[in-house]
Design an enzyme around this catalytic site. Structure first.
Site, PDB file in Angstrom:
ATOM      1  N   CYS A  15      15.968  22.173   0.701  1.00 55.42           N
ATOM      2  CA  CYS A  15      16.502  20.436   1.383  1.00 55.42           C
ATOM      3  C   CYS A  15      15.556  20.421   2.096  1.00 55.42           C
ATOM      4  CB  CYS A  15      17.511  19.871   0.977  1.00 55.42           C
ATOM      5  SG  CYS A  15      18.633  20.385   2.472  1.00 55.42           S
ATOM      6  N   CYS A  18      16.638  20.620   5.966  1.00 57.14           N
ATOM      7  CA  CYS A  18      16.289  22.318   6.456  1.00 57.14           C
ATOM      8  C   CYS A  18      14.985  22.123   7.232  1.00 57.14           C
ATOM      9  CB  CYS A  18      16.277  23.602   5.650  1.00 57.14           C
ATOM     10  SG  CYS A  18      17.818  23.634   4.221  1.00 57.14           S
ATOM     11  N   ASP A 464     -12.911   6.410  -3.654  1.00 59.50           N
ATOM     12  CA  ASP A 464     -14.520   6.760  -3.873  1.00 59.50           C
ATOM     13  C   ASP A 464     -15.499   6.278  -4.625  1.00 59.50           C
ATOM     14  OD1 ASP A 464     -15.953   9.023  -2.931  1.00 59.50           O
ATOM     15  OD2 ASP A 464     -15.893   9.383  -5.259  1.00 59.50           O
TER      16      ASP A 464
END
Length: 774
Positions: A15, A18, A464
């Site tokens: 997760c 962590c 763009d």
């Protein structure tokens, strides 16, 4: 010891918390700056005085694994030809050798995703075993004699093998004094199973003819006659489903880099000792003479030493118009030759090429991108410890009140079970599944839950030009007969239609994109051309209807053919200032007029800009194209802020500059040159008819080319996020409301199961509202 920049591959993270733990552990080392990305499972570390072995040891001390990336497979450049020869002598297929990554670039192709496959296997097997357990437990008509023992046999593999990833993660977290959702899932599943086993073996639940009670309020003494096997099985299946969906989303994180590097030429024709030979691109050396024919990619960055051609550089620069090159011109690897034959001297090969540099930019942008920590993990950081404390309080409280050990244990276990996040396992995946399903119907692909939170706060959208606001395809913008060019004279009867027809007839023999645009704009029946001849980089000539016709650059007509083009020059300059490519046409030495060819603005782009503004977004046009073309496109669609002539690295810098100003930036693009910027933006919108690299780098993919779908995508993402937050709130709320009943010993298993089932039904029903999204 000098400063060290290293990238570690981190294993064992389950997760976002962590990743935070690993990052904190690394940053505690003196002179270390680390960023850990849970999505890519990589840590980018800059250290001063700490070597790689100490970094790996620190990660292992936190309970995770760390490895340095494998060294590049390609041989050193100086030794490449000899290595190639040895490979041939030993029977190695050169074609296979050519598919290896360029030197200095780590192999982006991941090993087989055993983790995802194992998750899927656990999910399928656990689901098949858990379904009959749930049916027998919740439907009294299915409760045959000794059904509870059959349920135990079916539930045991689910609890032990199916939920093993949660048990393992919980054990790792416990060793380091931490608690996450894995802890709550593991403890809840084991508590439900353990109490069921106790009730079956030592209580009355194992007696033949036992049926589950449906009283809403139980008594503390009734706990030994009830089992929780369906809870243990269902929680495991639901959470496994959520983890598998998350795993699939994470797996795509490396696809952008893989797609980018796959664009490079795999081999090249090289002149050595006057002999042309085909060699792998990885065997190229600086100074090699590379022969590139029309339709082939240039295998390395270099300088043209022979020949002239048009080169499609849209891959790197975003320019929609091919660039004319000749001897002395610099060219970029992986760009496409669309005209004549070139001989290129390699100046940068392997990891030094522009394409490889763009790959590093993309990887750095992905690694440095702050992944939004999932709301469930943030809440669980408080919720999990509180629930475990309350379970202990309930157990101790009943003992202090003089109740039996069985009563106290029942209350404590019930508290853990009711807090077990059954609906929480569905909260994100169901909303995401329904949202993505509806999105696919509307031409929108959401990568995963991690992209949603930023959509609510995005205030700027960077667009763009080529392929996003415009079609990326050349077309005739304007036809100017000489009589219309500020009073210039022309032969009688030369109209715009005649001018196009004459130009198309002579251009039909050319493969240049500008010529193709002129031919498409003309009528189908074109006059026949004789004596066609192409002058690469300048124009074409031929005989049309008995008249000598030339078409090409205005300066070429004036200097080479001595044609009076003075009256056309001012108008040509205006057209070129707007970014158009101007083709002058003359017949029998007399100028007939001009044809302006340019990229075409999509008819839906202006409406799309209005919709994006209505969502509170400020549009910015960001392009590698020239300022004239950019300004013309911006005026056509209503964009005020324009940044033109920007390189791929410049696009990345522009995104980060806007972010430093405090803006939350979304980026919409379709080219390889947009990939790094898409990855660095807070929300990347990739146009689905663009390149694989751009699509893989984006957080949301727009299937097709309609920019209006970008506004719809943001609305859908915001709606999906709202549903997820509502689901998470109610998933916790149902559990929290029932915890006091559990602590008082007034909660029987079926009430716990009913509460979980109701919360799950609510979550699913709430998520289904997204099907009505318009």
């Amino acid at each position: 010891m000098s400063a060290l920049d290293v990238e570690l591959e981190i294993g064992g993270m389950t997760c976002a918390s962590c990743a935070n733990r690993v990052e904190r552990k690394l940053n505690k080392l003196p002179g270390v700056e680390a960023t850990v990305n849970y999505a890519t499972e990589k840590a980018r570390v800059r250290s001063d005085g700490v070597d790689a072995r100490e970094l790996v040891a620190a990660v292992k001390a936190a309970g995770y694994t760390a490895t340095l990336p494998a060294p590049p497979a390609a041989a050193p450049l100086a030794a490449a030809p000899r290595e190639s020869a040895r490979s041939s002598a030993s029977g190695v297929d050169p074609a296979r050798a050519s598919s290896r990554p360029s030197e200095g670039a780590a192999d982006p192709t991941p090993a087989p995703d055993r983790g995802s496959r194992m998750l899927l296997r656990r999910l399928v097997v656990s689901g098949a075993l858990a379904l009959p357990v749930a049916l027998m437990s919740m439907v009294p008509a299915l409760q045959f004699t000794s059904w509870q023992w059959v349920a135990l046999v079916l539930a045991t593999p689910v609890v032990v093998w199916g939920a093993w990833p949660f048990h393992r993660a919980a054990a790792v977290n416990a060793r380091h004094g931490a608690a996450t959702m894995d802890t709550l899932i593991s403890v809840g599943v084991l508590a439900a199973y353990g109490w069921s086993l106790y009730a079956l073996v030592f209580g009355s639940a194992g007696e033949p003819g036992m049926h589950m009670s449906f009283s809403l309020i139980g008594t503390p003494e009734g706990g030994s006659g009830e089992i929780y096997l369906e809870v243990a099985s269902a929680v495991t299946v639901f959470i496994l489903a959520g983890r598998y969906i998350e795993s699939r989303a994470k797996r795509s994180s490396a696809e952008a880099l893989r797609a980018l590097l796959s664009l490079a030429a795999k081999d090249a024709s090289v002149l050595r000792d006057g002999v042309e030979q085909r060699v792998p691109a990885s065997a190229l050396r600086v100074g090699d003479l590379i022969v590139v024919r029309p339709g082939e990619k240039i295998a390395a960055d270099g300088v043209v030493v022979e020949g002239a051609s048009a080169v499609d550089t849209s891959l790197v620069t975003g320019e929609s118009v091919p660039v004319e090159v000749s001897a002395g011109s610099r060219v970029i690897g992986a760009t496409l030759v669309v005209g004549g034959r070139l001989v290129v001297e390699a100046t940068r090969v392997g990891a030094d090429t522009e394409l490889a540099r763009m790959g590093r930019l993309l990887e750095e942008a992905q690694t440095g991108k702050a992944q939004v920590q999932r709301l469930a993990d943030r809440v669980s950081g408080v919720f999990v410890p509180v629930v475990m404390v309350l379970a202990v309080v309930a157990f101790a409280g009943w003992l202090l009140a003089g109740a039996s050990l069985e009563v106290a244990f029942t209350a404590g276990v019930a508290t853990l079970i009711i807090a077990c996040p059954c609906a929480l396992g569905l909260a994100t995946p169901t909303a995401l599944l329904v949202g993505t399903g509806r999105g696919s119907q509307l031409g929108i692909l959401l990568r995963g839950p991690q992209v949603l939170e930023q959509t609510r706060r995005v205030d700027t959208i960077v667009l763009d030009k080529t392929g996003t606001v415009t079609t990326g395809e050349m077309s005739v913008r304007e036809v100017v007969p000489a009589t219309g060019a500020r009073g210039a004279s022309a032969p009688a009867g030369v109209s715009a239609a005649d001018l196009i027809a004459i130009a198309a007839a002579v251009e039909e023999g050319s493969e240049h994109p500008v010529a193709r645009a002129i031919v498409r704009a003309a009528a189908t029946d074109l006059p026949r051309v004789e004596g066609f001849e192409a002058h690469t980089g300048f124009g074409v000539q031929g005989v049309v209807g008995g008249r000598a016709v030339v078409a090409g650059r205005l300066s070429w007509l004036a200097e080479e053919w001595r044609i009076d083009t003075g009256a056309l020059a001012p108008h040509a300059a205006e057209l070129e200032a707007d970014g158009a490519t101007v083709v002058a046409v003359a017949a029998e030495g007399v100028a007939l007029g001009l044809i302006a060819v340019a990229d075409t603005v999509k008819i839906t782009s202006a409406r799309a800009i209005e919709e994006l503004r209505a969502l509170g977004l400020t549009p910015v046009l960001l392009t590698g194209d020239n300022p004239g073309a950019a300004a013309f496109a911006a005026r056509a669609v209503g964009i005020d802020e324009v940044r033109a002539g920007v390189t791929p690295a410049g696009k990345l810098d522009a995104i980060r500059s806007l972010q430093r100003e405090g803006r939350v930036v979304s980026m919409a693009g379709d080219g390889v040159n947009d990939a790094a910027a898409l990855a660095a933006a807070d929300l990347g919108l990739a146009m689905g008819d663009g390149t694989d690299a751009a699509i893989a780098a984006g957080d949301i993919t727009i299937v097709g080319s309609d920019l209006r779908t970008a506004a719809t995508a943001i609305r859908l993402a915001r709606a999906t996020l709202g549903i997820i937050k509502g689901n998470l709130f109610w998933a916790f709320a149902y559990n929290a409301a029932a915890i006091p009943l559990a602590m008082l010993g007034l909660l029987n298993p079926l009430l716990a199961g009913a509460a979980m089932a109701f919360s799950s039904v609510f979550v699913v029903t709430n998520s289904l509202r997204l099907r009505r999204f318009r």
